[in-house]
Design an enzyme around this catalytic site. Structure first.
Site, mmCIF file in Angstrom:
data_model
loop_
_atom_site.group_PDB
_atom_site.id
_atom_site.type_symbol
_atom_site.label_atom_id
_atom_site.label_comp_id
_atom_site.label_asym_id
_atom_site.label_seq_id
_atom_site.Cartn_x
_atom_site.Cartn_y
_atom_site.Cartn_z
ATOM 1 N N ASP A 16 -53.698 104.041 -56.117
ATOM 2 C CA ASP A 16 -52.664 103.439 -56.961
ATOM 3 C C ASP A 16 -52.755 104.055 -58.354
ATOM 4 O O ASP A 16 -53.210 103.419 -59.310
ATOM 5 C CB ASP A 16 -52.876 101.916 -57.014
ATOM 6 C CG ASP A 16 -51.677 101.176 -57.575
ATOM 7 O OD1 ASP A 16 -50.609 101.809 -57.724
ATOM 8 O OD2 ASP A 16 -51.799 99.975 -57.845
ATOM 9 N N LYS A 131 -39.767 103.752 -53.295
ATOM 10 C CA LYS A 131 -40.164 102.382 -53.627
ATOM 11 C C LYS A 131 -38.985 101.613 -54.202
ATOM 12 O O LYS A 131 -38.284 102.086 -55.100
ATOM 13 C CB LYS A 131 -41.316 102.379 -54.642
ATOM 14 C CG LYS A 131 -42.652 102.774 -54.058
ATOM 15 C CD LYS A 131 -43.767 102.698 -55.088
ATOM 16 C CE LYS A 131 -44.226 101.291 -55.322
ATOM 17 N NZ LYS A 131 -45.395 101.235 -56.240
ATOM 18 N N THR A 155 -41.648 96.958 -52.564
ATOM 19 C CA THR A 155 -42.717 96.506 -53.451
ATOM 20 C C THR A 155 -42.340 95.175 -54.110
ATOM 21 O O THR A 155 -41.283 94.623 -53.854
ATOM 22 C CB THR A 155 -43.004 97.603 -54.497
ATOM 23 O OG1 THR A 155 -44.138 97.254 -55.279
ATOM 24 C CG2 THR A 155 -41.808 97.838 -55.403
ATOM 25 N N PHE A 177 -48.221 91.881 -53.203
ATOM 26 C CA PHE A 177 -48.996 92.018 -54.433
ATOM 27 C C PHE A 177 -50.073 90.930 -54.527
ATOM 28 O O PHE A 177 -49.854 89.866 -55.111
ATOM 29 C CB PHE A 177 -48.063 91.956 -55.641
ATOM 30 C CG PHE A 177 -47.491 93.293 -56.040
ATOM 31 C CD1 PHE A 177 -47.187 94.239 -55.088
ATOM 32 C CD2 PHE A 177 -47.258 93.598 -57.365
ATOM 33 C CE1 PHE A 177 -46.660 95.482 -55.451
ATOM 34 C CE2 PHE A 177 -46.740 94.818 -57.751
ATOM 35 C CZ PHE A 177 -46.441 95.765 -56.785
#
Length: 316
Positions: A16, A131, A155, A177
């Protein structure tokens, strides 16, 4: 064997970060970027030629400053992605401007443009994940983009409604998340006697994992946004985990045994009826945490995109 190597036995590791130095160091399979990460990397010395090239590209594409900056912003996203791809065997995730998150058609156009920029530089679309925020509009954009062989990474995923709608749209990959879910519960003093097994973000990913496997959805689950290595290790066995460099370093420096925690061995069931738009919106709306964190995330990424454009504008 360190914990990073141990984790790689059960889960595909994704970095990431947009920093190619970190990519080389940890040798992940894939890498993810977002506007915040791009903003943090444009001052890296190794990337200055890429930034300069993006400025020149913007100037060639338009004589109007606002459009020049937008073209340069798209180009630097792709330039950095292309650089990262030199050091990973898998996918690079590149994010569509979050300000488009409620417009299906504009998301489709922006995604197609990003893929076109990669292809003009010799990168095949099979190595790119677009994304998008997991709004209803972006989920429909991802559904449509599959017709053009463009795979997406949805996302800012916080609610079970989002995860169901993504699977039903046959989205390639979702990024729940973990850390931001944890943050919400922590900030409201709803977590007592912390244990990673009962972490609300961890439990969210486990629920999605079980649901996808139970109904044989092909959508890949990639846990994201971690706050500690305990969250990561508790999700060992998840399809993918995208991890920041500081947590990758902690895993690399720890030699404790890593065991697999996510399994599925039950029988596969017929898929349930798909959510329609109103059902999705209502179910998502019932989750206060998800509503707040999705909107917060879109605003944060939008602000960072605007900051990036201000920096690029100053370089023209």
């Amino acid at each position: 064997m360190n914990q990073l190597s141990g984790l790689k036995q059960f889960t595909t590791i994704v970095a990431d970060t947009g920093d190619v130095n970190q990519i080389r160091k940890y040798q992940p399979m894939d890498a993810t970027t977002n506007p915040s990460l791009i903003l943090n990397t444009i001052n890296i010395p190794e990337y200055q030629d890429l930034v300069s090239e993006a400025i020149q590209y913007g100037k060639k594409k338009s004589s109007i400053r606002k459009q020049q900056v937008i073209h340069a912003s798209d180009r630097i996203l792709v330039n950095i992605g292309m650089e990262i791809l030199k050091y990973i065997p898998g996918y690079i995730s590149s994010e569509v401007d979050a300000r488009l998150s409620f417009n299906t058609d504009l998301c489709i156009l922006k995604a197609q443009n990003i893929v076109k920029l990669y292809e003009e530089l010799g990168i095949e679309r099979s190595r790119i994940l677009i994304k998008l925020a997991a709004t209803w509009q972006c989920i429909q954009a991802a559904r449509e983009l599959q017709k053009y062989n463009i795979k997406c990474n949805l996302t800012l995923l916080f609610s079970f409604a989002q995860s169901k709608a993504c699977a039903e749209a046959n989205v390639f990959l979702v990024s729940p998340f973990v850390g931001r879910i944890y943050d919400w519960y922590h900030d409201k003093n709803l977590i007592h006697n912390y244990d990673a097994k009962n972490d609300p973000g961890v439990l969210s990913v486990k629920k999605i994992y079980k649901y996808y496997k139970k109904y044989n959805y092909s959508t890949i689950i990639m846990g994201a946004s971690f706050r500690n290595i305990e969250q990561i290790l508790e999700l060992s066995g998840c399809d993918r985990l995208t991890i920041s460099p500081n947590l990758l370093e902690q895993l690399k420096n720890n030699s404790s045994l890593v065991s697999r925690n996510l399994f599925f061995s039950d029988s596969i069931l017929p898929k349930p009826t798909s959510l329609n738009e109103s059902e999705f919106l209502w179910e998502h709306n019932e989750n206060q945490m998800a509503v707040e964190k999705l909107s917060d995330g879109i605003r944060q990424f939008s602000r960072d995109q605007e900051k990036l454009e201000i920096i690029l504008n100053s370089k023209f």
